[in-house]
Design a protein around this motif. Structure first.
Motif, PDB file in Angstrom:
ATOM      1  N   PRO A   1       0.832  -1.212   0.000  1.00  0.00           N
ATOM      2  CA  PRO A   1       0.000   0.000   0.000  1.00  0.00           C
ATOM      3  C   PRO A   1       0.867   1.263   0.000  1.00  0.00           C
ATOM      4  O   PRO A   1       1.952   1.292   0.600  1.00  0.00           O
ATOM      5  N   GLU A   2       0.380   2.295  -0.667  1.00  0.00           N
ATOM      6  CA  GLU A   2       1.119   3.558  -0.748  1.00  0.00           C
ATOM      7  C   GLU A   2       1.445   4.111   0.636  1.00  0.00           C
ATOM      8  O   GLU A   2       2.455   4.789   0.829  1.00  0.00           O
TER       9      GLU A   2
ATOM     10  N   ILE B   1      -5.539   2.205   6.739  1.00  0.00           N
ATOM     11  CA  ILE B   1      -4.691   3.055   5.890  1.00  0.00           C
ATOM     12  C   ILE B   1      -5.490   3.759   4.796  1.00  0.00           C
ATOM     13  O   ILE B   1      -4.971   4.670   4.147  1.00  0.00           O
ATOM     14  N   ASN B   2      -6.747   3.354   4.599  1.00  0.00           N
ATOM     15  CA  ASN B   2      -7.619   4.029   3.621  1.00  0.00           C
ATOM     16  C   ASN B   2      -8.928   4.394   4.298  1.00  0.00           C
ATOM     17  O   ASN B   2      -9.986   3.836   3.952  1.00  0.00           O
ATOM     18  N   PRO B   3      -8.907   5.275   5.292  1.00  0.00           N
ATOM     19  CA  PRO B   3     -10.133   5.587   6.054  1.00  0.00           C
ATOM     20  C   PRO B   3     -11.192   6.240   5.160  1.00  0.00           C
ATOM     21  O   PRO B   3     -10.891   6.858   4.176  1.00  0.00           O
TER      22      PRO B   3
ATOM     23  N   VAL C   1       8.925   3.676   4.091  1.00  0.00           N
ATOM     24  CA  VAL C   1       9.188   3.191   5.445  1.00  0.00           C
ATOM     25  C   VAL C   1      10.235   2.081   5.373  1.00  0.00           C
ATOM     26  O   VAL C   1      10.239   1.282   4.434  1.00  0.00           O
ATOM     27  N   GLY C   2      11.133   1.991   6.336  1.00  0.00           N
ATOM     28  CA  GLY C   2      12.114   0.915   6.355  1.00  0.00           C
ATOM     29  C   GLY C   2      11.455  -0.402   6.743  1.00  0.00           C
ATOM     30  O   GLY C   2      10.606  -0.437   7.639  1.00  0.00           O
TER      31      GLY C   2
ATOM     32  N   VAL D   1      10.595   0.213   2.019  1.00  0.00           N
ATOM     33  CA  VAL D   1       9.404  -0.258   1.314  1.00  0.00           C
ATOM     34  C   VAL D   1       9.258   0.562   0.036  1.00  0.00           C
ATOM     35  O   VAL D   1       9.195   1.787   0.092  1.00  0.00           O
ATOM     36  N   LEU D   2       9.223  -0.112  -1.103  1.00  0.00           N
ATOM     37  CA  LEU D   2       9.133   0.573  -2.382  1.00  0.00           C
ATOM     38  C   LEU D   2       7.767   0.380  -3.020  1.00  0.00           C
ATOM     39  O   LEU D   2       7.134  -0.663  -2.858  1.00  0.00           O
TER      40      LEU D   2
END
Length: 229
Positions: free
Chosen positions: A153-154, A227-229, A159-160, A205-206
């Motif tokens: 997810p975008e 993550i998509n409220p 983020v590591g 994270v790519l």
């Protein structure tokens, strides 16, 4: 959702009936009158048409469905021509069945949304994927748990991986991460393929990475609601 399934052989019929049982509206089409007759009472509507004929194909409600699935498997040429005509007619969302690697490679050249390989996964697995996300692959472990494979997810891009804690935060155990590399198929088209990243230390994270996790359907949905409220 509303689906149009072209090709009502064993695979297409089972898929159509399973989707109908899930509450979806399913329209079926096949050139064999006896097949159409046998399934017409189990789905919303069934048409007898030759999908390789552009005029006949355009008579179907192509613009009024969410997804067209070309489930033709036995007739290689009919499958390819049907997909080509659907693309010509501007159908945006197409899934198509491939019976072997050559068939799959030719279908890849049409840049359709998804290629289905029934030999690798059953119709029931595809139905489950449609229930929890069109771009998610899954394998049921027990009544509630799955191995889930989905695009990152975008929300997590940048983020590591060392700080990504899906298990504590969402109840999903991260099993592997795959990243796309260049790869040409047997007819020379570069479609890319995914390779597992062995060591995640120092990796970020790519966008485009694929996550494979173990968890429940509820945990997966909880993640995406967060993550998509």
């Amino acid at each position: 959702m509303r689906y149009l399934i072209i090709g009502l052989g064993i695979y297409g019929s089972n898929l159509a009936i399973d989707l109908t049982k899930m509450g979806h509206e399913v329209i079926g089409a096949d050139s064999n009158p006896s097949i159409v007759e046998s399934i017409k009472d189990n789905i919303s509507t069934a048409y007898i048409i030759d999908s390789t004929d552009e005029m006949s194909l355009s008579a179907l409600p192509l613009k009024n469905v969410d997804l067209v699935i070309v489930a033709i498997g036995e007739n290689f040429g009919a499958s390819i021509r049907t997909v080509a005509l659907l693309k010509k007619l501007g159908v945006p969302h197409i899934y198509a069945r491939a019976i072997d690697k050559l068939h799959e490679s030719i279908l890849e050249s049409f840049d359709i949304e998804r290629i289905i390989a029934p030999e690798q996964r059953a119709a029931a697995d595809l139905v489950n994927d449609m229930g929890i996300g069109a771009h998610t692959e899954s394998m049921r472990i027990d009544a509630d748990h799955y191995v889930l494979k989905f695009p990152v997810p975008e929300f997590f891009v940048g983020v590591g991986y060392e700080s990504l804690d899906l298990e504590n935060d969402y109840g999903l155990k991260l099993i592997t991460v795959s990243r796309k590399i260049s790869h040409r198929n047997i007819i020379g088209i570069d479609r890319g393929r995914y390779q597992v990243i062995g060591d995640l230390s120092g990796e970020s994270v790519l966008d485009g990475d694929i996550l494979t996790c173990l968890g429940s359907e509820a945990a997966y949905k909880s993640l995406f609601r967060h993550i998509n409220p």
